[in-house]
Motif scaffolding. Structure first.
Motif, mmCIF file in Angstrom:
data_model
loop_
_atom_site.group_PDB
_atom_site.id
_atom_site.type_symbol
_atom_site.label_atom_id
_atom_site.label_comp_id
_atom_site.label_asym_id
_atom_site.label_seq_id
_atom_site.Cartn_x
_atom_site.Cartn_y
_atom_site.Cartn_z
ATOM 1 N N ARG A 158 0.817 -1.218 0.000
ATOM 2 C CA ARG A 158 0.000 0.000 0.000
ATOM 3 C C ARG A 158 0.852 1.269 0.000
ATOM 4 O O ARG A 158 0.583 2.208 -0.752
ATOM 5 C CB ARG A 158 -0.955 0.007 1.186
ATOM 6 C CG ARG A 158 -1.838 1.248 1.229
ATOM 7 C CD ARG A 158 -2.942 1.105 2.254
ATOM 8 N NE ARG A 158 -3.852 0.023 1.877
ATOM 9 C CZ ARG A 158 -4.798 -0.463 2.672
ATOM 10 N NH1 ARG A 158 -4.950 0.026 3.895
ATOM 11 N NH2 ARG A 158 -5.591 -1.430 2.249
ATOM 12 N N ALA A 159 1.867 1.320 0.858
ATOM 13 C CA ALA A 159 2.693 2.532 0.934
ATOM 14 C C ALA A 159 3.356 2.822 -0.407
ATOM 15 O O ALA A 159 3.470 3.986 -0.823
ATOM 16 C CB ALA A 159 3.753 2.393 2.025
ATOM 17 N N LEU A 160 3.778 1.766 -1.107
ATOM 18 C CA LEU A 160 4.437 1.940 -2.406
ATOM 19 C C LEU A 160 3.444 2.425 -3.456
ATOM 20 O O LEU A 160 3.740 3.336 -4.239
ATOM 21 C CB LEU A 160 5.066 0.626 -2.866
ATOM 22 C CG LEU A 160 6.003 -0.093 -1.899
ATOM 23 C CD1 LEU A 160 6.618 -1.307 -2.587
ATOM 24 C CD2 LEU A 160 7.084 0.834 -1.373
ATOM 25 N N GLU A 161 2.284 1.808 -3.491
ATOM 26 C CA GLU A 161 1.306 2.152 -4.523
ATOM 27 C C GLU A 161 0.720 3.548 -4.303
ATOM 28 O O GLU A 161 0.457 4.277 -5.266
ATOM 29 C CB GLU A 161 0.229 1.075 -4.578
ATOM 30 C CG GLU A 161 0.794 -0.257 -5.075
ATOM 31 C CD GLU A 161 -0.180 -1.406 -5.072
ATOM 32 O OE1 GLU A 161 0.155 -2.463 -5.655
ATOM 33 O OE2 GLU A 161 -1.275 -1.287 -4.499
ATOM 34 N N LYS A 162 0.539 3.932 -3.053
ATOM 35 C CA LYS A 162 0.075 5.286 -2.787
ATOM 36 C C LYS A 162 1.170 6.315 -3.095
ATOM 37 O O LYS A 162 0.876 7.440 -3.517
ATOM 38 C CB LYS A 162 -0.423 5.405 -1.347
ATOM 39 C CG LYS A 162 -1.809 4.777 -1.142
ATOM 40 C CD LYS A 162 -2.318 4.956 0.261
ATOM 41 C CE LYS A 162 -3.767 4.487 0.402
ATOM 42 N NZ LYS A 162 -4.739 5.413 -0.206
ATOM 43 N N TYR A 163 2.411 5.926 -2.914
ATOM 44 C CA TYR A 163 3.526 6.787 -3.339
ATOM 45 C C TYR A 163 3.474 6.994 -4.856
ATOM 46 O O TYR A 163 3.668 8.114 -5.354
ATOM 47 C CB TYR A 163 4.853 6.143 -2.947
ATOM 48 C CG TYR A 163 6.064 6.748 -3.624
ATOM 49 C CD1 TYR A 163 6.661 7.903 -3.129
ATOM 50 C CD2 TYR A 163 6.607 6.168 -4.774
ATOM 51 C CE1 TYR A 163 7.760 8.469 -3.752
ATOM 52 C CE2 TYR A 163 7.699 6.724 -5.407
ATOM 53 C CZ TYR A 163 8.272 7.876 -4.891
ATOM 54 O OH TYR A 163 9.360 8.440 -5.521
ATOM 55 N N ALA A 164 3.197 5.933 -5.597
ATOM 56 C CA ALA A 164 3.122 6.035 -7.057
ATOM 57 C C ALA A 164 1.996 6.961 -7.492
ATOM 58 O O ALA A 164 2.114 7.679 -8.491
ATOM 59 C CB ALA A 164 2.943 4.646 -7.669
ATOM 60 N N VAL A 165 0.895 6.956 -6.747
ATOM 61 C CA VAL A 165 -0.204 7.889 -7.033
ATOM 62 C C VAL A 165 0.290 9.329 -6.900
ATOM 63 O O VAL A 165 0.001 10.189 -7.742
ATOM 64 C CB VAL A 165 -1.398 7.628 -6.096
ATOM 65 C CG1 VAL A 165 -2.418 8.761 -6.179
ATOM 66 C CG2 VAL A 165 -2.065 6.295 -6.442
ATOM 67 N N ARG A 166 1.058 9.599 -5.855
ATOM 68 C CA ARG A 166 1.608 10.953 -5.674
ATOM 69 C C ARG A 166 2.571 11.307 -6.798
ATOM 70 O O ARG A 166 2.620 12.454 -7.257
ATOM 71 C CB ARG A 166 2.307 11.066 -4.312
ATOM 72 C CG ARG A 166 1.373 10.833 -3.127
ATOM 73 C CD ARG A 166 1.972 11.309 -1.815
ATOM 74 N NE ARG A 166 3.214 10.651 -1.430
ATOM 75 C CZ ARG A 166 3.277 9.497 -0.796
ATOM 76 N NH1 ARG A 166 2.168 8.830 -0.476
ATOM 77 N NH2 ARG A 166 4.450 8.968 -0.461
ATOM 78 N N ALA A 167 3.347 10.318 -7.253
ATOM 79 C CA ALA A 167 4.280 10.559 -8.359
ATOM 80 C C ALA A 167 3.533 10.946 -9.628
ATOM 81 O O ALA A 167 4.059 11.680 -10.471
ATOM 82 C CB ALA A 167 5.141 9.315 -8.607
ATOM 83 N N GLY A 168 2.297 10.458 -9.763
ATOM 84 C CA GLY A 168 1.485 10.786 -10.934
ATOM 85 C C GLY A 168 0.677 12.052 -10.775
ATOM 86 O O GLY A 168 -0.104 12.405 -11.666
ATOM 87 N N GLY A 169 0.843 12.748 -9.655
ATOM 88 C CA GLY A 169 0.129 13.998 -9.451
ATOM 89 C C GLY A 169 -1.164 13.868 -8.676
ATOM 90 O O GLY A 169 -1.893 14.850 -8.500
ATOM 91 N N GLY A 170 -1.471 12.652 -8.195
ATOM 92 C CA GLY A 170 -2.673 12.435 -7.418
ATOM 93 C C GLY A 170 -2.449 12.678 -5.936
ATOM 94 O O GLY A 170 -1.352 13.046 -5.493
#
Length: 293
Positions: free
Chosen positions: A145-157
């Motif tokens: 979860r921490a990784l995937e939510k980090y990826a969301v932030r990387a995409g501007g979310g």
């Protein structure tokens, strides 16, 4: 696109270590150990096969460095970067066996997280010009979860709850067991600490009216039509944060954002986003027809 703050090493190192142990198994990389001489060195390029947004380079770096600390990894495009097909993201040099042993684990993380970042970025672009922000959900891969939510932030979310202990989100099943929305909200309000926000899911404008009268911090407007959302935002009138959810896509997001909602929550960007295809390509000296080292 701005690079997100990196995740702490203590978060990502155990996850990468576990993935490497899963891949190496009991005997290590049998193929590379048999085929590649012990003292061989090589340089590889991490290359995008398609356009997208990068996320997960720190995890890729850990995959290589946990196998062999002398590996030299040089990042050319940081997380959050928009990259074109064929573009080099980073290069890695060092013992060839170690590079090949870490290859799949590094790419699994990088392709998966870059896919999430790319999907998120597409939705962020689709609602550009509106105030609505794209947020993720708890529909994540267990343990990641921490990784995937980090990826969301990387995409501007933006991230929604990280877990059940972040805030109170009263959903349809809570309401069904409590008996009605008012009872559920009143019980939540009585139990909530002063730092805990309360959000309630509503399916109809009638439910929304009760929720607003009882008092909540946010309302989750679930599977409403554009017309219903427009009416709901007007009803709320700034008294609570409005969040739209249900069947959100790049095609439907602009009209939903135009209703004036504050947030658009999307589960598929973490549970079903396609990977971004990234490869590890050997850098070859074409004049000597051998791997550079």
């Amino acid at each position: 696109m701005t690079s997100p703050l990196p995740l702490p090493s203590i978060v990502i190192e155990p996850i990468v270590r576990s993935a490497l142990l899963e891949d190496l198994g009991r005997g290590g990389d049998l193929t590379s150990d048999a085929v590649i001489p012990y003292d061989s060195t090589a340089t590889f390029a991490l290359t995008a096969r398609q356009a997208g947004v990068i996320a997960g380079l720190d995890l890729a770096a850990y995959a290589f460095l946990l196998i062999e600390s002398t590996i030299d990894l040089r990042m050319q495009r940081p997380d959050g970067s928009e990259i074109a097909a064929g573009e080099t993201i980073a290069s890695v040099s060092g013992p060839a066996r170690s590079l090949l042993a870490a290859e799949r684990t590094a790419l699994n993380f990088l392709c998966r997280l870059s896919g999430i970042a790319t999907a998120t970025a597409a939705l962020v672009e689709a609602v550009r010009g509106h105030k609505a922000r794209i947020v993720c959900t708890r529909k994540t891969t267990p343990g990641l979860r921490a990784l995937e939510k980090y990826a969301v932030r990387a995409g501007g979310g933006v991230n929604h709850r990280f877990g059940l202990d972040d805030a109170m989100l009263i959903k349809d099943n809570h309401i069904a067991i409590a008996g009605d929305i008012r009872t559920a909200i009143e019980r939540a309000r009585a139990a909530a600490g002063h730092m805990v926000k309360i959000e309630v899911e509503v399916d109809t404008l009638e439910q929304l009216d009760v929720a607003l009268a009882t008092g909540v911090d946010a309302v989750l407007l679930d599977n409403m039509s554009v017309e219903q959302l427009t009416h709901a935002v007007a009803m709320v009138g700034g008294r609570a944060i409005t969040e739209a959810s249900g069947q959100i896509s790049v095609q439907t997001a602009p009209a939903i954002a135009a209703t004036g909602v504050d947030l658009i929550s999307v589960g598929w960007i973490t549970h079903s986003a396609p990977i971004l295809d990234i490869g590890l390509d050997a850098v070859v000296d074409v004049n000597k027809n051998k791997l550079l080292n």
